[in-house]
Design a protein around this motif. Structure first.
Motif, PDB file in Angstrom:
ATOM      1  N   TYR A 115       0.711  -1.343  -0.112  1.00 13.40           N
ATOM      2  CA  TYR A 115      -0.057  -0.066   0.086  1.00 13.40           C
ATOM      3  C   TYR A 115       0.923   1.358   0.166  1.00 13.40           C
ATOM      4  O   TYR A 115       0.320   2.222  -0.115  1.00 13.40           O
ATOM      5  CB  TYR A 115      -1.039  -0.066   1.296  1.00 13.40           C
ATOM      6  N   ARG A 117       3.136   4.250  -1.344  1.00 16.99           N
ATOM      7  CA  ARG A 117       3.157   5.037  -2.583  1.00 16.99           C
ATOM      8  C   ARG A 117       4.204   6.263  -2.409  1.00 16.99           C
ATOM      9  O   ARG A 117       4.651   6.627  -1.417  1.00 16.99           O
ATOM     10  CB  ARG A 117       1.797   5.855  -3.095  1.00 16.99           C
ATOM     11  N   HIS A 120       3.861   9.148  -0.312  1.00 13.63           N
ATOM     12  CA  HIS A 120       4.135   9.025   1.335  1.00 13.63           C
ATOM     13  C   HIS A 120       5.464   9.060   1.773  1.00 13.63           C
ATOM     14  O   HIS A 120       5.596   9.054   2.909  1.00 13.63           O
ATOM     15  CB  HIS A 120       3.583   7.655   1.459  1.00 13.63           C
ATOM     16  N   GLU A 208      -8.565   1.955  -0.388  1.00 10.30           N
ATOM     17  CA  GLU A 208      -8.592   3.173  -0.448  1.00 10.30           C
ATOM     18  C   GLU A 208      -8.145   3.817   1.148  1.00 10.30           C
ATOM     19  O   GLU A 208      -7.235   4.577   1.407  1.00 10.30           O
ATOM     20  CB  GLU A 208      -9.687   3.654  -0.583  1.00 10.30           C
ATOM     21  N   CYS A 211      -4.708   2.845   2.043  1.00  9.69           N
ATOM     22  CA  CYS A 211      -3.507   3.545   1.322  1.00  9.69           C
ATOM     23  C   CYS A 211      -3.437   4.949   1.939  1.00  9.69           C
ATOM     24  O   CYS A 211      -2.433   5.566   2.177  1.00  9.69           O
ATOM     25  CB  CYS A 211      -3.903   3.663  -0.084  1.00  9.69           C
ATOM     26  N   CYS A 214      -1.594   4.571   5.390  1.00 10.56           N
ATOM     27  CA  CYS A 214      -0.242   4.087   5.473  1.00 10.56           C
ATOM     28  C   CYS A 214       0.844   4.799   6.062  1.00 10.56           C
ATOM     29  O   CYS A 214       1.592   4.090   6.930  1.00 10.56           O
ATOM     30  CB  CYS A 214       0.124   3.689   3.947  1.00 10.56           C
TER      31      CYS A 214
END
Length: 318
Positions: A115, A117, A120, A208, A211, A214
């Motif tokens: 999860y 990205r 992040h 969602e 994410c 996270c």
């Protein structure tokens, strides 16, 4: 004459089969000179640190009191009695805790990577750093509580969780003779609930939502990892032989608890420098007299004297 003890036992773990005696020819870590380590300011703390660093791992054999029992180390009467309280039931609890803990760590780590990205990255870096700081503070809080209050005679928690702290102060290198399970079992046990909660989120929340949260979960995961590894890091801080180069590198750069830094705590009566994950918070907490203030409040409310049980075990001679 001040009590002295001999050099530390080697750092290699004896494996997963339980405790093993120290190898022949290698004696135990030097206990530091007695004296009050809790300072009213930085100058006193620095004085304690100089005394601690002057006491290297090599020293003479321990002094014998009149009763014939060594005052420090594995032959101390209290250390022998405390070591005998390590039970098969405790061993089973540690094995179960370690297996569950590392299974959940692997599961959660896989899902975190899934999860994550790129956007992040900044918040994840901040979260990891915050997790390390939090782990260091919690290690100090738990260490201070177990060192300072309670008794080995308390039901359930006494033998299971307070006993190792009492043993450690009169036989500091006993931890270097503990295998991976005994060293890390209790810390693994403490992280099971947050690990299970994180795993539950991964199997029940929407992609969602996962994410979006996270970065927070990365903070929690870093906190859990460093709490889990705290006692292993603590063990390394008592180990002067056979450490991997990467561990020595991390100690030298104070990424994890350095050996010289932790010696300050082992100045009797063990009342300062309680944080044992990285040790980063020890000096600022010392400067504001954090632990002394907590002790004064609790003693004023309850009448209990700090470290009374710890001193009782240290003074056992038979």
């Amino acid at each position: 004459m001040l009590p002295r003890a001999a050099a530390l036992a080697p750092g290699a773990s004896p494996g997963l089969g339980g405790r093993s005696p120290p190898p022949a020819g290698l004696e135990e870590e030097e206990p530091l000179p007695r004296g009050r380590a809790m300072a009213s300011g930085g100058a006193a703390a620095e004085s304690v640190q100089r005394r601690a660093e002057a006491s290297g791992p090599q020293a003479e054999a321990a002094e014998e009191p009149e009763g014939g029992s060594r005052r420090w180390g594995a032959q101390h009467a209290g250390a022998r009695e405390l070591a005998e309280l390590y039970s098969p039931g405790k061993r089973l609890q540690e094995w179960i805790s370690v297996i569950l803990c590392f299974s959940l760590i692997c599961f959660n780590f896989y899902n975190l990577l899934f999860y994550l990205r790129l956007e992040h990255t900044p918040s994840v870096i901040v979260g990891i750093f915050a997790g390390v700081i939090t782990a260091d503070f919690l290690s100090g809080l738990f260490h201070w509580g177990a060192d300072t209050w309670g008794s080995v005679e308390l039901p359930i928690v006494g033998k299971a969780f307070i006993r190792p702290f009492r043993e450690h102060h009169i036989d500091p290198t006993a931890i270097t003779r503990h295998d991976f399970i005994e060293t890390n079992g209790d810390n693994c046990f403490m992280t099971l609930v947050p690990l299970a909660n994180m795993a539950y989120k991964f199997v029940s929340f929407s992609p969602e939502a996962l994410c979006e949260t996270c970065p927070w979960e990365c903070y929690v995961f870093a906190l859990i990892i460093f709490i889990t590894m705290t006692n292993q890091i603590h063990k390394w801080s008592h180990t002067y032989f056979g450490l991997p180069r990467w561990v020595i590198f991390l100690q030298d750069w104070h990424v994890i608890l350095p050996r010289k830094h932790h010696r300050i705590h082992h100045v009797s009566p063990h009342e300062t420098y309680f944080c044992i994950t990285t040790g980063w918070l020890n000096y600022p907490l010392e400067k504001i007299r954090f632990w002394r203030c907590l002790e004064n409040i609790i003693q004023g409310v309850t009448g209990e004297k700090p470290r009374a049980d710890d001193m009782k075990w240290a003074q056992k001679i038979k």
